[in-house]
Design an enzyme around this catalytic site. Structure first.
Site, mmCIF file in Angstrom:
data_model
loop_
_atom_site.group_PDB
_atom_site.id
_atom_site.type_symbol
_atom_site.label_atom_id
_atom_site.label_comp_id
_atom_site.label_asym_id
_atom_site.label_seq_id
_atom_site.Cartn_x
_atom_site.Cartn_y
_atom_site.Cartn_z
ATOM 1 N N CYS A 1 -7.192 31.968 107.307
ATOM 2 C CA CYS A 1 -6.826 32.670 106.481
ATOM 3 C C CYS A 1 -6.074 31.906 105.840
ATOM 4 O O CYS A 1 -7.044 30.384 106.268
ATOM 5 C CB CYS A 1 -5.931 33.431 106.944
ATOM 6 S SG CYS A 1 -4.848 32.961 108.917
ATOM 7 N N THR A 2 -5.034 32.031 105.133
ATOM 8 C CA THR A 2 -4.694 30.270 103.800
ATOM 9 C C THR A 2 -3.887 29.989 105.233
ATOM 10 O O THR A 2 -4.198 28.609 105.144
ATOM 11 C CB THR A 2 -3.702 30.917 102.958
ATOM 12 O OG1 THR A 2 -4.627 32.614 102.154
ATOM 13 C CG2 THR A 2 -2.874 30.252 102.040
#
Length: 261
Positions: free
Chosen positions: A183-184
């Site tokens: 994810c980020t």
């Protein structure tokens, strides 16, 4: 001149003094001239902040003085302008909403893989045991559309609360493979990895620090496009520089997705 330091950080840890901590952190951050968002919940802390380097590092040092956050790790990037418009500290039920109360990351983390190791696996086409590696993007579809790893699985979820059902729908497709969730900044892929372990998928790892840490340590190898971030910079390239692309209208309008990880 890139003189604004941006940091992203999170930690799953028990917090039972959320209201008092909120006032303390908000007062200190404002006194230092910082802007951004901090989320506090019984399960932990999630933050994105920006300001001068001295101010940001003083704030982080204060957090580290609290035993709960002593090992809080930050991911850094720089910008020419302040990407946030105000300073907020919010109390939430979860620091990243999944609506799956059985998942308690503070009770134990899922195994992780460092960025350099993942790059090596992707270079050679398998993990160190010779098993195929599958990359699973746990972000929302509009984020994925800005960029993702080559060949990554994308279930086109619109919000993270849809991930548990999507995982159940596709669980059997992941059997027998080494799955790396990403994810980020690490927070969503950590929860996702724990959920997948709970669902009987033993070979699931989280990418430590998410895409931002991968960019910091590796660059753009095996990644295509940019990484959407939930602030005024909109997207970052593999050098952690703002691209200036327009933000998703949905991100701009929905306060609950104004901070992610």
């Amino acid at each position: 001149m890139n003189d604004i330091l941006n940091i992203a950080a999170y930690k799953f840890v028990g917090i039972d003094d959320g209201h008092a901590l909120r006032e303390q952190l908000l007062s200190h951050a404002k006194a230092l001239g910082l802007m951004g968002t901090i989320l506090l919940a019984p399960e932990g802390i999630n933050l994105f902040l920006a300001g001068t380097a001295d101010a940001v590092r003083e704030f982080v040092a204060t957090l580290h003085a609290d035993p709960r956050f002593a090992d809080l790790e930050t991911k850094e990037s720089w910008s020419t302008t302040q990407p946030f418009r105000r300073m907020l500290v919010k109390l939430k039920r979860e620091i990243i909403r999944m609506d799956h109360p059985a998942i308690q990351p503070a009770a134990g983390r899922a195994p992780g893989v460092e960025a350099l190791t993942l790059k090596r696996w992707l270079d050679q086409g398998h993990d160190d045991a010779g098993k195929p590696v599958v990359l699973l993007d746990t972000r929302n579809a509009f984020e994925v559309d800005h960029g993702t790893f080559e060949g990554a699985i994308d279930w086109r979820i619109e919000k993270f609360t849809e991930f548990p059902q999507a995982m159940l729908d596709h669980r059997d497709e992941l059997l027998g493979k080494t799955v790396v969730s990403f994810c980020t900044g690490g927070i969503r892929c950590e929860k996702a990895a724990i959920l997948m372990h709970e669902a009987g998928l033993p070979d699931v790892l989280q990418l430590e620090g998410g895409i931002l840490k991968y960019f910091e340590e590796v660059g753009g190898a095996h990644y295509r496009g940019e990484c959407f971030v939930f602030d005024g910079r909109r997207t970052l390239d593999a050098n952690l520089a703002a691209s200036g692309h327009a933000a998703s209208a949905r991100a701009a309008e929905d306060p609950d997705i104004a901070i992610k990880g």
